[in-house]
Design a protein around this motif. Sequence first.
Motif, PDB file in Angstrom:
ATOM      1  N   LEU A 168      57.256  27.202  31.665  1.00  0.00           N
ATOM      2  CA  LEU A 168      58.416  28.020  31.323  1.00  0.00           C
ATOM      3  C   LEU A 168      58.456  29.273  32.187  1.00  0.00           C
ATOM      4  O   LEU A 168      59.512  29.657  32.702  1.00  0.00           O
ATOM      5  CB  LEU A 168      58.393  28.397  29.837  1.00  0.00           C
ATOM      6  CG  LEU A 168      59.520  29.303  29.347  1.00  0.00           C
ATOM      7  CD1 LEU A 168      60.870  28.614  29.518  1.00  0.00           C
ATOM      8  CD2 LEU A 168      59.298  29.680  27.888  1.00  0.00           C
ATOM      9  N   GLY A 169      57.323  29.905  32.385  1.00  0.00           N
ATOM     10  CA  GLY A 169      57.261  31.091  33.248  1.00  0.00           C
ATOM     11  C   GLY A 169      57.682  30.776  34.673  1.00  0.00           C
ATOM     12  O   GLY A 169      58.434  31.539  35.297  1.00  0.00           O
ATOM     13  N   THR A 170      57.226  29.643  35.177  1.00  0.00           N
ATOM     14  CA  THR A 170      57.598  29.223  36.528  1.00  0.00           C
ATOM     15  C   THR A 170      59.099  28.938  36.607  1.00  0.00           C
ATOM     16  O   THR A 170      59.770  29.348  37.566  1.00  0.00           O
ATOM     17  CB  THR A 170      56.800  27.968  36.942  1.00  0.00           C
ATOM     18  OG1 THR A 170      55.407  28.267  36.865  1.00  0.00           O
ATOM     19  CG2 THR A 170      57.144  27.530  38.344  1.00  0.00           C
ATOM     20  N   ALA A 171      59.626  28.246  35.592  1.00  0.00           N
ATOM     21  CA  ALA A 171      61.057  27.925  35.572  1.00  0.00           C
ATOM     22  C   ALA A 171      61.906  29.190  35.500  1.00  0.00           C
ATOM     23  O   ALA A 171      62.937  29.296  36.173  1.00  0.00           O
ATOM     24  CB  ALA A 171      61.377  26.998  34.393  1.00  0.00           C
ATOM     25  N   LEU A 172      61.465  30.174  34.709  1.00  0.00           N
ATOM     26  CA  LEU A 172      62.200  31.437  34.612  1.00  0.00           C
ATOM     27  C   LEU A 172      62.196  32.179  35.944  1.00  0.00           C
ATOM     28  O   LEU A 172      63.225  32.711  36.382  1.00  0.00           O
ATOM     29  CB  LEU A 172      61.598  32.318  33.506  1.00  0.00           C
ATOM     30  CG  LEU A 172      61.867  31.877  32.073  1.00  0.00           C
ATOM     31  CD1 LEU A 172      61.035  32.692  31.094  1.00  0.00           C
ATOM     32  CD2 LEU A 172      63.346  32.010  31.743  1.00  0.00           C
TER      33      LEU A 172
END
Length: 197
Positions: free
Chosen positions: A42-46
């Motif tokens: 999720l952090g990478t996608a954000l």
Amino acid sequence: MNGPEIERLIQLLGRLPGLGPRSARRVALHLLKKRETLMQPLGTALADAARAIRACTVCGNLDTVVPCSICADDSRDAGLVCVVEDVGDLWAMERGRIFSGRYHVLGGSLSALDGIGPDELNIATLVSRVAAGGVREVILATNATVDGQTTAHYLAERLSALGVPISRLAHGVPVGGELDWLDDGTLATALKARRAL
């Protein structure tokens, strides 16, 4: 009670629509428990989204390309422009796959109480777009709120001098709706907007 990193995560999650302090704590705990499978992706996608997504210079939609994929799609009718308040409204229209024209995102609605006037919205671009020619109809799809109605009336007034037909989404009884469950305003609007069969 928690470390500053956890508290910051909870505070940031609490800023999301629909998440209060308690829900933000539950989401933070869920993310922390699923760190490798959920939190890190999720952090990478954000981070990727923050880097790649930008507003379309033509319509205001969010996409990774400019102009956006809707504006660049030659199979869509460029002569029909549907004006919506926010990108979420555009996404709702697209989800139904019922409109094959193009869009224009205002970025909100006029609101005297919130200090939002015409200069704070993407109205000048809409007027320029219609004045440039090629638009056969402008469909106003603002919300059925006081601010949405005010915005629609203002836009109709601004665009009327350009000689392009302006229409408004119908309001009234929803499909599958029962009259005894509807509020007085919805019934009154439906009655005024009646049409011959």
